[in-house]
Design a protein around this motif. Sequence first.
Motif, PDB file in Angstrom:
ATOM      1  N   GLY A 143       0.823  -1.216   0.000  1.00  0.00           N
ATOM      2  CA  GLY A 143       0.000   0.000   0.000  1.00  0.00           C
ATOM      3  C   GLY A 143       0.849   1.254   0.000  1.00  0.00           C
ATOM      4  O   GLY A 143       0.685   2.127   0.866  1.00  0.00           O
ATOM      5  N   GLU A 144       1.736   1.355  -0.970  1.00  0.00           N
ATOM      6  CA  GLU A 144       2.664   2.492  -1.056  1.00  0.00           C
ATOM      7  C   GLU A 144       1.886   3.806  -1.067  1.00  0.00           C
ATOM      8  O   GLU A 144       0.968   3.998  -1.856  1.00  0.00           O
ATOM      9  CB  GLU A 144       3.509   2.374  -2.321  1.00  0.00           C
ATOM     10  N   GLY A 145       2.251   4.699  -0.164  1.00  0.00           N
ATOM     11  CA  GLY A 145       1.660   6.035  -0.145  1.00  0.00           C
ATOM     12  C   GLY A 145       0.409   6.180   0.696  1.00  0.00           C
ATOM     13  O   GLY A 145      -0.051   7.295   0.950  1.00  0.00           O
ATOM     14  N   GLN A 161      -8.242   7.763  -2.949  1.00  0.00           N
ATOM     15  CA  GLN A 161      -9.169   6.905  -3.684  1.00  0.00           C
ATOM     16  C   GLN A 161      -8.513   6.320  -4.922  1.00  0.00           C
ATOM     17  O   GLN A 161      -8.677   5.132  -5.221  1.00  0.00           O
ATOM     18  CB  GLN A 161     -10.413   7.696  -4.077  1.00  0.00           C
ATOM     19  N   SER A 162      -7.744   7.131  -5.617  1.00  0.00           N
ATOM     20  CA  SER A 162      -7.072   6.676  -6.835  1.00  0.00           C
ATOM     21  C   SER A 162      -6.048   5.575  -6.522  1.00  0.00           C
ATOM     22  O   SER A 162      -5.957   4.568  -7.237  1.00  0.00           O
ATOM     23  CB  SER A 162      -6.379   7.856  -7.523  1.00  0.00           C
ATOM     24  N   LEU A 163      -5.278   5.760  -5.453  1.00  0.00           N
ATOM     25  CA  LEU A 163      -4.301   4.748  -5.055  1.00  0.00           C
ATOM     26  C   LEU A 163      -4.988   3.433  -4.705  1.00  0.00           C
ATOM     27  O   LEU A 163      -4.567   2.357  -5.136  1.00  0.00           O
ATOM     28  CB  LEU A 163      -3.496   5.237  -3.848  1.00  0.00           C
ATOM     29  N   LEU A 164      -6.055   3.531  -3.925  1.00  0.00           N
ATOM     30  CA  LEU A 164      -6.773   2.323  -3.528  1.00  0.00           C
ATOM     31  C   LEU A 164      -7.337   1.582  -4.739  1.00  0.00           C
ATOM     32  O   LEU A 164      -7.280   0.351  -4.808  1.00  0.00           O
ATOM     33  CB  LEU A 164      -7.913   2.676  -2.570  1.00  0.00           C
ATOM     34  N   GLN A 165      -7.884   2.327  -5.685  1.00  0.00           N
ATOM     35  CA  GLN A 165      -8.409   1.708  -6.906  1.00  0.00           C
ATOM     36  C   GLN A 165      -7.316   0.921  -7.614  1.00  0.00           C
ATOM     37  O   GLN A 165      -7.539  -0.212  -8.067  1.00  0.00           O
ATOM     38  CB  GLN A 165      -8.981   2.778  -7.845  1.00  0.00           C
ATOM     39  N   THR A 166      -6.139   1.505  -7.679  1.00  0.00           N
ATOM     40  CA  THR A 166      -5.000   0.846  -8.336  1.00  0.00           C
ATOM     41  C   THR A 166      -4.650  -0.463  -7.639  1.00  0.00           C
ATOM     42  O   THR A 166      -4.378  -1.477  -8.293  1.00  0.00           O
ATOM     43  CB  THR A 166      -3.773   1.778  -8.327  1.00  0.00           C
ATOM     44  N   TYR A 167      -4.656  -0.452  -6.296  1.00  0.00           N
ATOM     45  CA  TYR A 167      -4.280  -1.647  -5.544  1.00  0.00           C
ATOM     46  C   TYR A 167      -5.377  -2.706  -5.555  1.00  0.00           C
ATOM     47  O   TYR A 167      -5.094  -3.911  -5.462  1.00  0.00           O
ATOM     48  CB  TYR A 167      -3.926  -1.278  -4.104  1.00  0.00           C
ATOM     49  N   LYS A 195     -17.083   0.945  -0.887  1.00  0.00           N
ATOM     50  CA  LYS A 195     -17.706   1.584  -2.041  1.00  0.00           C
ATOM     51  C   LYS A 195     -17.147   1.054  -3.360  1.00  0.00           C
ATOM     52  O   LYS A 195     -17.830   1.073  -4.378  1.00  0.00           O
ATOM     53  CB  LYS A 195     -17.511   3.100  -1.975  1.00  0.00           C
ATOM     54  N   MET A 196     -15.900   0.586  -3.326  1.00  0.00           N
ATOM     55  CA  MET A 196     -15.268   0.179  -4.582  1.00  0.00           C
ATOM     56  C   MET A 196     -15.155  -1.331  -4.766  1.00  0.00           C
ATOM     57  O   MET A 196     -14.840  -1.803  -5.861  1.00  0.00           O
ATOM     58  CB  MET A 196     -13.877   0.831  -4.717  1.00  0.00           C
ATOM     59  N   LEU A 197     -15.422  -2.105  -3.712  1.00  0.00           N
ATOM     60  CA  LEU A 197     -15.308  -3.556  -3.807  1.00  0.00           C
ATOM     61  C   LEU A 197     -16.685  -4.208  -3.964  1.00  0.00           C
ATOM     62  O   LEU A 197     -17.678  -3.699  -3.444  1.00  0.00           O
ATOM     63  CB  LEU A 197     -14.642  -4.122  -2.550  1.00  0.00           C
TER      64      LEU A 197
END
Length: 259
Positions: A143-145, A161-167, A195-197
């Motif tokens: 979870g870099e960053g 949110q963008s980082l989490l989406q990437t991971y 919200k994203m899963l």
Amino acid sequence: MSHSPIGIFDSGIGGTSIFKEIATLLPHEDIIYLADSKYAPYGNKSKEDILKLSIKNTELLLEKGCKLIVVACNTATTNAIDYLRENYDVPFIGIEPAIKPASLNSKTKAIGILATKGTLSSALFHKTMNLYNEGVTVVERVGEGLVPLIEDGDLESETLQSLLQTYMQPMIKANIDYLVLGCTHYPYLVPMLKKMLPEDITIIDSGLAVARQTKAILESHNLLNNSKSTPKIEFFTNINPEVLQSFVNKDYEVSYSDF
């Protein structure tokens, strides 16, 4: 020593997710919490540096009279807890990613693990993985960053949110049905993750298990505080106290300390 405080330390505010579980399960225990935010995140540091920071925090908590210490940081646990247990006389409770329940309960035989580099590269993590990952596809992501963004206190930022989406995308693609949060900061991401899963993905962390283990160890060492008095809860941080205060009850005392 049963009336002495429980000590908790983390690389910052993440361990407050553990504190809340312990305070709920053990409502009469005094607790001292150290947020070592000046040196966060621990996850990208060397094992030697993580050990030095863990020793520093341990000795400060012992100076304050703590009867038990919770290492509320996955990275510090996997890299330093063996040394701490060998060199100090109080009991230590560590934090490990909940790989076992995820692997044993997965129906799709695919799980995701979001953790720091320091945790995923540790010997203890690999030992646990090898015990429980047979026949299970494990999608690991560093979870870099994420920790610095959580430490800033903005849990709804577009960057986060963008980082989490990437991971999360590789995990969704692999059809995981369990997501293991391998950092005590990450439970604060659960609202965004939900919200994203897909709804059929279960998110698990170690908070309640750690609280139960803390109670069990206190009982086995005759250290449980059986009084019904109102506990004294103290928080110390080595950066701006306002950030830590925003993550805990406003009635708790949060102080700055240069440690």
